[in-house]
Design an enzyme around this catalytic site. Structure first.
Site, PDB file in Angstrom:
ATOM      1  N   HIS A  38      25.342  49.751  39.960  1.00  0.00           N
ATOM      2  CA  HIS A  38      26.187  49.367  41.071  1.00  0.00           C
ATOM      3  C   HIS A  38      25.146  48.888  42.271  1.00  0.00           C
ATOM      4  O   HIS A  38      24.012  49.373  42.470  1.00  0.00           O
ATOM      5  CB  HIS A  38      27.064  50.440  41.699  1.00  0.00           C
ATOM      6  CG  HIS A  38      28.471  50.321  41.056  1.00  0.00           C
ATOM      7  ND1 HIS A  38      29.541  50.184  41.672  1.00  0.00           N
ATOM      8  CD2 HIS A  38      28.684  50.226  39.681  1.00  0.00           C
ATOM      9  CE1 HIS A  38      30.695  50.039  41.033  1.00  0.00           C
ATOM     10  NE2 HIS A  38      30.067  50.060  39.954  1.00  0.00           N
ATOM     11  N   GLU A 107      32.134  43.169  38.476  1.00  0.00           N
ATOM     12  CA  GLU A 107      33.100  43.413  39.566  1.00  0.00           C
ATOM     13  C   GLU A 107      32.319  42.771  40.690  1.00  0.00           C
ATOM     14  O   GLU A 107      30.986  42.586  40.964  1.00  0.00           O
ATOM     15  CB  GLU A 107      32.985  44.757  39.866  1.00  0.00           C
ATOM     16  CG  GLU A 107      33.754  45.761  38.739  1.00  0.00           C
ATOM     17  CD  GLU A 107      32.693  46.629  38.145  1.00  0.00           C
ATOM     18  OE1 GLU A 107      31.520  46.496  38.584  1.00  0.00           O
ATOM     19  OE2 GLU A 107      33.035  46.888  37.129  1.00  0.00           O
TER      20      GLU A 107
END
Length: 322
Positions: A38, A107
């Site tokens: 991330h 994402e």
């Protein structure tokens, strides 16, 4: 036999802590370890987002036995697939054959940061297909030139390659993506325990193929405190991947989860000291045919205690359950 994994949750812990947790998880008896990749945490309360590939390089040197995996890397926007191919090959050499490259279509939260926008879902799947074609080509060691709709590669070669190659696992969500990615990947990653998707994937592979899932829990000696921690750190989880893929910032996830109650989280995530309850939460994945299940212990606080006190007896119950 089911393999049981531990998640190096980069969104909730710093890099040095993650390496220590990786070592403790290996000592506790976990079979494999997966790392999220991330740029931002889901929620500001989580408070971390170190670079997963550096962490995994350190973990490869600090551990001896556990398999390692990205869960998952998006090789299309923030990273060019040629760079992912090189990183994966290097990490496999450092891990001496223990690494699997887990990939997905990503994402918005992590990919928008490079300013290239966020494509529609069909385009993201097409980009991932091209990326996997490039990674496979570069992992042959040949000189590669590629001219696709989304990516170009110009006279590239990876010079340090592992003899055993790099297995690839891909995250899919339904029958269409199974049909697209089964020819391009060795193993399946699936967020939900969907037996129909598992069966379709298994039917598309002649040889053995792993089915890898992930399951959050929040162990703690006080059930109410564990539910509170899970709500504070993991309430974003309730939105489902249709929502989670498209929100761009932690503030967006905070707004989307504003009305998620602790009781809602407790219904979705097993919390508290009851190891039988925590183990039983894996039952839907076992019933759906998953071969590998990685647990997320929610929250950095209490992580060391979980690994020291609860992980080993939990693994005993999980192996008996399987």
């Amino acid at each position: 036999m089911t393999n049981w994994g531990y998640t190096l949750m980069t969104e909730q812990s710093g890099p040095r802590e993650l390496v220590g947790y990786a070592q403790a998880a290996e000592r506790a008896g976990f079979d494999f370890e997966v790392s999220s990749d991330h740029y931002s945490p889901w929620l500001t309360e989580q408070g971390h987002a170190p670079y997963a590939w550096t962490v995994l390089g350190a973990v490869a040197q600090a551990t001896e036995r556990v398999e390692l995996m990205t869960y998952v890397t998006c090789p299309t926007v923030r990273y060019h697939p040629a760079v992912v191919a090189q990183k994966a090959a290097t990490l496999q050499l450092l891990a001496e054959g223990r690494f699997t490259l887990g990939v997905g279509s990503g994402e918005n939260l992590n990919e928008h940061v490079v300013g290239e926008g966020w494509p529609a879902v069909d385009a993201r799947h097409d980009m991932l297909e091209e990326a996997l074609e490039i990674i496979h080509a570069l992992h042959t060691g040949d000189l590669v030139t590629y001219d696709g709709q989304y990516f170009r590669v110009d006279s590239a070669r990876i010079w340090d390659l592992p003899d055993e190659g790099v297995p690839i696992a891909v995250a899919v969500s339904g029958e269409k993506s199974v049909d697209a990615f089964a020819p391009l990947a060795d193993h399946l990653i699936q967020v939900q325990p969907d037996a129909d998707v598992v069966q379709r994937w298994t039917g598309a592979h002649d040889g053995p193929s792993r089915v890898i899932g992930q399951l959050p829990i929040c162990w703690g000696p006080d059930k109410d405190a564990a539910i509170e921690q899970a709500h504070a750190q993991f309430r974003w989880f309730g939105g489902g991947w249709g929502v989670n893929a498209d929100l761009p910032t932690p503030a967006g996830f905070a707004a989307a989860s504003k009305f998620v109650r602790p009781d809602d989280v407790a219904e979705a995530i097993a919390c508290g000291p009851d190891l039988d309850e925590l183990a039983e939460s894996a039952r839907p994945f076992l019933d759906a045919g998953f071969t590998d299940i990685a647990f997320v212990q929610v929250g950095d606080e209490g992580q060391e205690r979980f690994l020291a006190e609860a992980a080993e007896p939990l693994l005993e119950k999980l192996r008996a359950l399987a």
